[in-house]
Each structure stands twice: as C-alpha cells, then as structure tokens.
Design a protein around this motif. Structure first.
Motif, PDB file in Angstrom:
ATOM      1  N   GLU A   1      30.489  35.776  40.394  1.00  0.00           N
ATOM      2  CA  GLU A   1      30.995  37.014  40.549  1.00  0.00           C
ATOM      3  C   GLU A   1      30.975  37.400  42.138  1.00  0.00           C
ATOM      4  O   GLU A   1      31.761  38.275  42.543  1.00  0.00           O
ATOM      5  CB  GLU A   1      30.007  37.986  40.016  1.00  0.00           C
ATOM      6  CG  GLU A   1      30.587  39.543  39.998  1.00  0.00           C
ATOM      7  CD  GLU A   1      29.734  40.329  38.943  1.00  0.00           C
ATOM      8  OE1 GLU A   1      29.947  41.730  39.199  1.00  0.00           O
ATOM      9  OE2 GLU A   1      28.883  40.011  38.607  1.00  0.00           O
ATOM     10  N   ASN A   2      30.054  37.084  42.883  1.00  0.00           N
ATOM     11  CA  ASN A   2      29.846  37.304  44.310  1.00  0.00           C
ATOM     12  C   ASN A   2      31.139  36.876  45.134  1.00  0.00           C
ATOM     13  O   ASN A   2      31.511  37.534  45.920  1.00  0.00           O
ATOM     14  CB  ASN A   2      28.518  36.691  44.982  1.00  0.00           C
ATOM     15  CG  ASN A   2      27.721  37.442  44.265  1.00  0.00           C
ATOM     16  OD1 ASN A   2      27.510  38.580  44.019  1.00  0.00           O
ATOM     17  ND2 ASN A   2      26.363  36.581  44.159  1.00  0.00           N
ATOM     18  N   PHE A   3      31.468  35.542  44.611  1.00  0.00           N
ATOM     19  CA  PHE A   3      32.839  35.235  45.384  1.00  0.00           C
ATOM     20  C   PHE A   3      33.861  35.912  45.012  1.00  0.00           C
ATOM     21  O   PHE A   3      34.790  36.198  45.906  1.00  0.00           O
ATOM     22  CB  PHE A   3      33.059  33.570  45.062  1.00  0.00           C
ATOM     23  CG  PHE A   3      31.932  32.666  45.494  1.00  0.00           C
ATOM     24  CD1 PHE A   3      31.927  32.186  46.588  1.00  0.00           C
ATOM     25  CD2 PHE A   3      30.854  32.424  44.827  1.00  0.00           C
ATOM     26  CE1 PHE A   3      30.952  31.196  47.401  1.00  0.00           C
ATOM     27  CE2 PHE A   3      29.683  31.511  45.401  1.00  0.00           C
ATOM     28  CZ  PHE A   3      29.959  31.047  46.601  1.00  0.00           C
ATOM     29  N   GLY A   4      33.928  36.193  43.863  1.00  0.00           N
ATOM     30  CA  GLY A   4      35.314  37.208  43.465  1.00  0.00           C
ATOM     31  C   GLY A   4      35.200  38.399  43.993  1.00  0.00           C
ATOM     32  O   GLY A   4      36.468  38.781  44.438  1.00  0.00           O
ATOM     33  N   LYS A   5      33.985  39.092  44.252  1.00  0.00           N
ATOM     34  CA  LYS A   5      34.002  40.227  44.940  1.00  0.00           C
ATOM     35  C   LYS A   5      34.271  40.227  46.554  1.00  0.00           C
ATOM     36  O   LYS A   5      35.053  40.918  47.099  1.00  0.00           O
ATOM     37  CB  LYS A   5      32.706  40.831  44.963  1.00  0.00           C
ATOM     38  CG  LYS A   5      32.243  41.344  43.498  1.00  0.00           C
ATOM     39  CD  LYS A   5      30.767  41.924  43.716  1.00  0.00           C
ATOM     40  CE  LYS A   5      30.380  42.461  42.310  1.00  0.00           C
ATOM     41  NZ  LYS A   5      28.856  43.056  42.328  1.00  0.00           N
ATOM     42  N   ALA A   6      33.903  38.970  47.109  1.00  0.00           N
ATOM     43  CA  ALA A   6      34.220  38.763  48.370  1.00  0.00           C
ATOM     44  C   ALA A   6      35.647  38.387  48.772  1.00  0.00           C
ATOM     45  O   ALA A   6      36.476  39.002  49.688  1.00  0.00           O
ATOM     46  CB  ALA A   6      33.369  37.599  48.896  1.00  0.00           C
ATOM     47  N   TRP A   7      36.343  37.867  47.445  1.00  0.00           N
ATOM     48  CA  TRP A   7      37.824  37.417  47.885  1.00  0.00           C
ATOM     49  C   TRP A   7      38.532  38.662  47.663  1.00  0.00           C
ATOM     50  O   TRP A   7      39.766  38.923  48.213  1.00  0.00           O
ATOM     51  CB  TRP A   7      38.163  36.396  46.765  1.00  0.00           C
ATOM     52  CG  TRP A   7      39.559  35.844  47.028  1.00  0.00           C
ATOM     53  CD1 TRP A   7      40.659  36.362  46.362  1.00  0.00           C
ATOM     54  CD2 TRP A   7      40.103  34.811  47.783  1.00  0.00           C
ATOM     55  NE1 TRP A   7      41.800  35.692  46.625  1.00  0.00           N
ATOM     56  CE2 TRP A   7      41.362  34.823  47.856  1.00  0.00           C
ATOM     57  CE3 TRP A   7      39.214  33.899  48.573  1.00  0.00           C
ATOM     58  CZ2 TRP A   7      41.981  33.790  48.240  1.00  0.00           C
ATOM     59  CZ3 TRP A   7      39.848  33.098  49.056  1.00  0.00           C
ATOM     60  CH2 TRP A   7      41.466  32.722  49.166  1.00  0.00           C
ATOM     61  N   GLN A   8      38.198  39.742  46.957  1.00  0.00           N
ATOM     62  CA  GLN A   8      38.860  41.004  46.617  1.00  0.00           C
ATOM     63  C   GLN A   8      38.864  41.996  47.668  1.00  0.00           C
ATOM     64  O   GLN A   8      39.475  42.708  47.839  1.00  0.00           O
ATOM     65  CB  GLN A   8      38.532  41.550  45.218  1.00  0.00           C
ATOM     66  CG  GLN A   8      38.946  40.702  44.023  1.00  0.00           C
ATOM     67  CD  GLN A   8      38.435  41.339  42.834  1.00  0.00           C
ATOM     68  OE1 GLN A   8      37.906  42.228  42.783  1.00  0.00           O
ATOM     69  NE2 GLN A   8      38.785  40.600  41.742  1.00  0.00           N
ATOM     70  N   ALA A   9      37.475  41.851  48.328  1.00  0.00           N
ATOM     71  CA  ALA A   9      37.380  42.611  49.310  1.00  0.00           C
ATOM     72  C   ALA A   9      37.965  42.692  50.829  1.00  0.00           C
ATOM     73  O   ALA A   9      38.294  43.401  51.632  1.00  0.00           O
ATOM     74  CB  ALA A   9      35.663  42.651  49.872  1.00  0.00           C
ATOM     75  N   ALA A  10      38.560  41.484  51.003  1.00  0.00           N
ATOM     76  CA  ALA A  10      39.374  41.184  52.233  1.00  0.00           C
ATOM     77  C   ALA A  10      40.348  40.307  51.713  1.00  0.00           C
ATOM     78  O   ALA A  10      40.394  39.440  50.767  1.00  0.00           O
ATOM     79  CB  ALA A  10      38.587  40.743  53.447  1.00  0.00           C
TER      80      ALA A  10
END
Length: 269
Positions: free
Chosen positions: A50-59
């Motif tokens: 999930e952390n990778f998904g959040k990071a990818w969506q944040a920028a």
C-alpha cells in the motif's frame, strides 16, 4: 600483512558495511509494512504494498522516471562520444599544446560542479533554456573524468594494432571504432555506471533550472514528500525512496565485478 591485520581490516570493513546497510534495511522494513510497524520489528508484522501505491499517487512518478531516463541516457551517450574522441586524441596524436590542454582537463576535475551553478544558470537563462531537459543536461555533456579514464585505457593499447589497421586501409576514426572502442568496453561499462549514478541522483542543478512536472527528474520529484501538509509518513517516504534507488542498486549488483575490474585495468586504485 599478518593474520591479525587481516582480521582488523575485515572487522573495519564489516563495521562500515553494517553502518551502510542498516538505514537501507530500515527503509525496506517501513516500506513493506503498515505505518503502525515503523518502530515495531515484529516478525509477524503484515506485509503490504500500500505504501508504494500511495507514493506513486502522491506524485507523477511516471513522468519523473521518463524525464530521468531521457536525461541519463542522453547525457551518457553524449559523454561517450565526446570523451572517446578527446581521449583518442590525447592518447595517440601529438600536437602543439597537447600536455597543456590535458592539464586543463585534469584541472577541471578539481573544480566542484556546484561552484559553477551561478554562471551556468546565467548562460542557460541567456539562451532561454530554463525549464527544459536540455538545460539540465547541457553542463554535463562532456566530462573531464571520462576523458581521463578512457585515455588511460587507450594508452594501454599496443601501437602495433594501429599499424596493422593502417596497413589494412583504416583511417583514424575507423581504427578508433574497430580497435580501441572494443578493447575499452569494460571501461565504458564502469564509466557508464558512474555517470548514470551521478545524474540519476543529481538534485541541486535540476532543482534550480526546472519549474514544471514536464521537466523535473525523479530526485526533484521526490522532494514533494518533504513539503507535504499531512505530516511525515516515513513508510510512504521510504517506499518512494526505494522506487527511485532500486534501478541503481540492481545495476550495480549486476555489474559490480566488471565495475571494479575496469578501474583496475585503467590503472586507478
């Protein structure tokens, strides 16, 4: 070297390796676990992406990676061409002022790139190139270190090969392409890894000359996590950091033997 000295050197190397790998292990742990387990190193902690998904969506990392790939490949290709021609000239041709010019190349190695940022920016602004990928790449399309490293390799090539190529009717450029470049492949590999690593991680100059998502590389894009208003989420930050550093780590692990051997062949200890 005695056995005790070897043990001492190995212990020191192991300590340095431990100091280097601990932050990496912590980044991997937090990136693959929920935020609640940032400081809870329980073996039964649940794994998550999930952390990778959040990071990818944040920028817009897709655009950042594309910009970085264009910059890295373009700069490295330009350096290969220009450094090869310069190194061949210094290694095999005699002309007035050769030693002076090569001394200036070596002098350039002693100048930190950050010292030239102001003057480089003035030039980029004068040519209206601010906020372009070309502006990020322009100060690096030639490299004194690349000229020096490739020249050292070219000087180890026997001159008899030049004579044989000349007898076969090959000119200087054909001799360079058919004789020198193939023999210097390990050096090109090592220098390519150094160049890619430097420009992949370069931050200050791209930050100064870029203003938009369309031109920012991944290192500048990663800085958005340090300016968020929602608080610091180390799990997301470390996930983004792993995404940006993973290509370099994989490349070095794949080519580390050739990397070390090429420097040894070039006479650099």
């Amino acid at each position: 070297m005695s056995r005790f000295d070897r043990y001492l050197w190995n212990a020191g190397a192991g300590l340095l390796a431990l100091l280097w790998i601990l932050p990496l292990l912590y980044a991997v742990w937090t990136a693959f676990h929920p935020a609640a387990y940032e400081a809870d190193f329980t073996l039964t902690a649940p794994l998550t992406l999930e952390n990778f998904g959040k990071a990818w969506q944040a920028a817009p990392f897709g655009r950042y990676f594309l910009n970085t790939f264009i910059l890295v490949t373009g700069i490295t290709a330009a350096q290969f061409v220009l450094c090869t021609l310069a190194a061949y000239g210094f290694a095999r041709f005699r002309f007035p002022g050769r030693n002076i010019l090569f001394s200036l190349v070596l002098l350039q190695l002693m100048v930190m790139p950050d010292i030239l940022i102001v003057e480089n920016y003035k030039i980029i602004r004068a040519f209206h190139l601010v906020d372009t990928l070309f502006a990020v790449a322009l100060p690096y399309i030639a490299s004194g270190f690349g000229v020096f490293l490739i020249r050292q390799t070219f000087m180890t090539v026997p001159r008899e090969l030049d004579d044989a190529a000349r007898i076969e009717g090959a000119g200087p450029l054909l001799t360079l392409w058919r004789v020198y470049v193939p023999l210097a492949k390990p050096t090109y590999l090592a220098y390519g890894l150094v160049s890619v690593s430097y420009h992949w991680n370069n931050f200050l100059w791209p930050l100064i000359v870029t203003n938009s998502v369309e031109t920012r590389p991944v290192t500048v894009g990663l800085s958005v996590f340090a300016t968020t208003d929602s608080g610091v989420e180390w799990s997301v930050i470390n996930a983004a950091t792993l995404m940006t550093s993973a290509p370099l780590l994989i490349a070095f692990l794949l080519f580390q033997r050739q990397f070390v051997q090429s420097f040894m062949r070039a006479g650099i200890k």
